[in-house]
Design a protein around this motif. Structure first.
Motif, PDB file in Angstrom:
ATOM      1  N   ALA A 146     -17.384  30.423  -0.162  1.00 43.74           N
ATOM      2  CA  ALA A 146     -17.605  30.293  -1.605  1.00 43.74           C
ATOM      3  C   ALA A 146     -18.361  31.512  -2.111  1.00 43.74           C
ATOM      4  O   ALA A 146     -19.177  32.096  -1.389  1.00 43.74           O
ATOM      5  CB  ALA A 146     -18.393  29.027  -1.928  1.00 43.74           C
ATOM      6  N   VAL A 147     -18.083  31.908  -3.343  1.00 42.42           N
ATOM      7  CA  VAL A 147     -18.799  33.016  -3.956  1.00 42.42           C
ATOM      8  C   VAL A 147     -19.456  32.538  -5.242  1.00 42.42           C
ATOM      9  O   VAL A 147     -19.021  31.562  -5.859  1.00 42.42           O
ATOM     10  CB  VAL A 147     -17.868  34.210  -4.267  1.00 42.42           C
ATOM     11  N   MET A 148     -20.520  33.249  -5.632  1.00 44.08           N
ATOM     12  CA  MET A 148     -21.210  32.915  -6.866  1.00 44.08           C
ATOM     13  C   MET A 148     -21.858  34.171  -7.417  1.00 44.08           C
ATOM     14  O   MET A 148     -21.954  35.197  -6.735  1.00 44.08           O
ATOM     15  CB  MET A 148     -22.261  31.828  -6.623  1.00 44.08           C
ATOM     16  N   MET A 176     -22.418  37.506  -5.110  1.00 41.50           N
ATOM     17  CA  MET A 176     -21.703  38.738  -5.426  1.00 41.50           C
ATOM     18  C   MET A 176     -22.599  39.770  -6.113  1.00 41.50           C
ATOM     19  O   MET A 176     -22.436  40.974  -5.919  1.00 41.50           O
ATOM     20  CB  MET A 176     -20.495  38.422  -6.318  1.00 41.50           C
ATOM     21  N   ARG A 177     -23.540  39.311  -6.902  1.00 41.91           N
ATOM     22  CA  ARG A 177     -24.400  40.232  -7.647  1.00 41.91           C
ATOM     23  C   ARG A 177     -25.353  40.984  -6.728  1.00 41.91           C
ATOM     24  O   ARG A 177     -25.613  42.175  -6.917  1.00 41.91           O
ATOM     25  CB  ARG A 177     -25.192  39.457  -8.706  1.00 41.91           C
ATOM     26  N   VAL A 199     -12.491  38.158  -0.286  1.00 38.93           N
ATOM     27  CA  VAL A 199     -12.088  37.587  -1.574  1.00 38.93           C
ATOM     28  C   VAL A 199     -11.920  38.694  -2.608  1.00 38.93           C
ATOM     29  O   VAL A 199     -12.473  39.786  -2.473  1.00 38.93           O
ATOM     30  CB  VAL A 199     -13.123  36.565  -2.096  1.00 38.93           C
ATOM     31  N   ALA A 200     -11.157  38.398  -3.652  1.00 41.65           N
ATOM     32  CA  ALA A 200     -11.023  39.325  -4.776  1.00 41.65           C
ATOM     33  C   ALA A 200     -12.292  39.250  -5.623  1.00 41.65           C
ATOM     34  O   ALA A 200     -12.740  38.164  -5.972  1.00 41.65           O
ATOM     35  CB  ALA A 200      -9.802  38.945  -5.610  1.00 41.65           C
ATOM     36  N   SER A 201     -12.867  40.397  -5.937  1.00 43.95           N
ATOM     37  CA  SER A 201     -14.137  40.414  -6.669  1.00 43.95           C
ATOM     38  C   SER A 201     -14.016  39.828  -8.064  1.00 43.95           C
ATOM     39  O   SER A 201     -14.961  39.242  -8.593  1.00 43.95           O
ATOM     40  CB  SER A 201     -14.680  41.842  -6.753  1.00 43.95           C
ATOM     41  N   ALA A 202     -12.849  39.943  -8.679  1.00 45.98           N
ATOM     42  CA  ALA A 202     -12.677  39.461 -10.054  1.00 45.98           C
ATOM     43  C   ALA A 202     -12.577  37.948 -10.140  1.00 45.98           C
ATOM     44  O   ALA A 202     -13.061  37.341 -11.097  1.00 45.98           O
ATOM     45  CB  ALA A 202     -11.422  40.095 -10.666  1.00 45.98           C
ATOM     46  N   THR A 203     -11.956  37.328  -9.134  1.00 50.09           N
ATOM     47  CA  THR A 203     -11.706  35.877  -9.191  1.00 50.09           C
ATOM     48  C   THR A 203     -12.407  35.095  -8.089  1.00 50.09           C
ATOM     49  O   THR A 203     -12.537  33.876  -8.182  1.00 50.09           O
ATOM     50  CB  THR A 203     -10.201  35.589  -9.090  1.00 50.09           C
ATOM     51  N   GLY A 204     -12.815  35.774  -7.033  1.00 47.55           N
ATOM     52  CA  GLY A 204     -13.407  35.068  -5.903  1.00 47.55           C
ATOM     53  C   GLY A 204     -12.393  34.357  -5.037  1.00 47.55           C
ATOM     54  O   GLY A 204     -12.756  33.589  -4.142  1.00 47.55           O
ATOM     55  N   ARG A 205     -11.114  34.626  -5.256  1.00 45.99           N
ATOM     56  CA  ARG A 205     -10.050  33.945  -4.524  1.00 45.99           C
ATOM     57  C   ARG A 205      -9.763  34.647  -3.195  1.00 45.99           C
ATOM     58  O   ARG A 205      -9.720  35.876  -3.112  1.00 45.99           O
ATOM     59  CB  ARG A 205      -8.757  33.909  -5.353  1.00 45.99           C
ATOM     60  N   ILE A 206      -9.548  33.841  -2.170  1.00 47.00           N
ATOM     61  CA  ILE A 206      -9.154  34.364  -0.867  1.00 47.00           C
ATOM     62  C   ILE A 206      -7.667  34.690  -0.894  1.00 47.00           C
ATOM     63  O   ILE A 206      -6.864  33.936  -1.462  1.00 47.00           O
ATOM     64  CB  ILE A 206      -9.450  33.333   0.240  1.00 47.00           C
ATOM     65  N   TYR A 251     -15.361  31.843 -11.211  1.00 41.54           N
ATOM     66  CA  TYR A 251     -15.277  31.445  -9.813  1.00 41.54           C
ATOM     67  C   TYR A 251     -15.023  29.942  -9.642  1.00 41.54           C
ATOM     68  O   TYR A 251     -15.072  29.436  -8.509  1.00 41.54           O
ATOM     69  CB  TYR A 251     -16.566  31.815  -9.073  1.00 41.54           C
ATOM     70  N   LEU A 252     -14.761  29.242 -10.730  1.00 40.17           N
ATOM     71  CA  LEU A 252     -14.442  27.812 -10.648  1.00 40.17           C
ATOM     72  C   LEU A 252     -12.942  27.637 -10.466  1.00 40.17           C
ATOM     73  O   LEU A 252     -12.147  28.074 -11.296  1.00 40.17           O
ATOM     74  CB  LEU A 252     -14.891  27.092 -11.921  1.00 40.17           C
TER      75      LEU A 252
END
Length: 256
Positions: A146-148, A176-177, A199-206, A251-252
């Motif tokens: 998970a990313v936040m 991420m920050r 993960v993609a930095s823009a969406t947090g998707r794997i 990221y939701l």
């Protein structure tokens, strides 16, 4: 002309407590406390404080005689806000607490006491939001990731909660920050850093090729759940943003 005194430290809480020790020991009290790599204003005098655990512990022991454990927690959580000027606020609070004859923690007429109580509430609110809004994705090797992107450095505050809540799963929660995360290996929680995130930095998707085969199904379930509970005639975006700030949406899973 007397130059303003700045203490430079290593951006750790023990380092900040060491600053308190050095100030009392030297009988020189700084106008500001900043990170060692900060750019200083012109015409200031600086003193480099090196973190010393024994000195920090002495300050903690003295503080415990003057303020409650709850007030001490407030100081640490306020420090995690990383707000500009928070170090000197905390320094002034500790200085007043150590010199006062009675506890200052409920003296909200004092600007430092009042401001730190407000910061503490903001940090605890952010911690609660992270607990609510973290969305895990399962990778092909069985790790839940998970990313936040929290406003404050609250990730360390969530470790015990997630360790208890997901005790039977290996997981990583990544800030991420600040570019670090927590990794739970079914036994302990450790701090980790990735040179290359999965993960993609823009969406947090794997990426699809790194995801578990069932991950897409679960993501679709999240999205369908949101659609099912949404009553468009009663949609109130302003109220929704109050409970779920828009900065969390990217990221939701259900919002993508």
């Amino acid at each position: 002309m007397n130059k303003a005194l700045y203490f430079l430290y290593d951006h750790t809480f023990d380092g900040l407590l060491t600053c308190v020790f050095e100030a009392f020991n030297r009988k020189e009290f700084p106008e500001n406390i900043v990170g060692e790599n900060n750019r200083l204003p012109l015409f200031v005098e600086s003193f480099r404080v090196f973190t010393d655990d024994s000195k920090a512990d002495r300050v903690l022991k003295a503080l415990r005689k003057k303020i409650s454990p709850a007030a001490l927690d407030m100081l640490f959580l306020s420090y995690l806000s990383e707000l500009e000027g928070i170090e000197i606020r905390i320094f002034h609070y500790i200085q007043k607490a150590l010199l006062a004859e009675k506890s200052i923690e409920t003296n909200f007429a004092d600007s430092d006491v009042l401001e730190l109580s407000k910061v503490y509430k903001k940090v605890t609110r952010e911690e609660e939001r992270i607990r609510q809004f973290v969305r895990f994705q399962k990778t092909a090797d069985g790790l839940f990731f998970a990313v936040m992107d929290p406003k404050y450095n609250v990730l360390p505050l969530t470790a015990r909660f997630f360790k208890t809540r997901y005790a039977d799963q290996q997981w990583v929660i990544y800030d991420m920050r600040r570019d670090y995360g927590l990794y739970y290996d079914l036994k302990t929680v450790e701090t980790v850093h990735f040179d290359q995130l999965p993960v993609a930095s823009a969406t947090g998707r794997i990426a699809a090729e790194k995801s578990d085969d069932c991950e897409t199904i679960f993501q679709d379930l999240w999205k369908n759940y949101l659609k099912a509970i949404t009553i468009r005639e009663r949609l109130n975006l302003k109220l929704q943003r109050q409970h779920m700030p828009k900065r969390f949406w990217k990221y939701l899973t259900e919002k993508q």
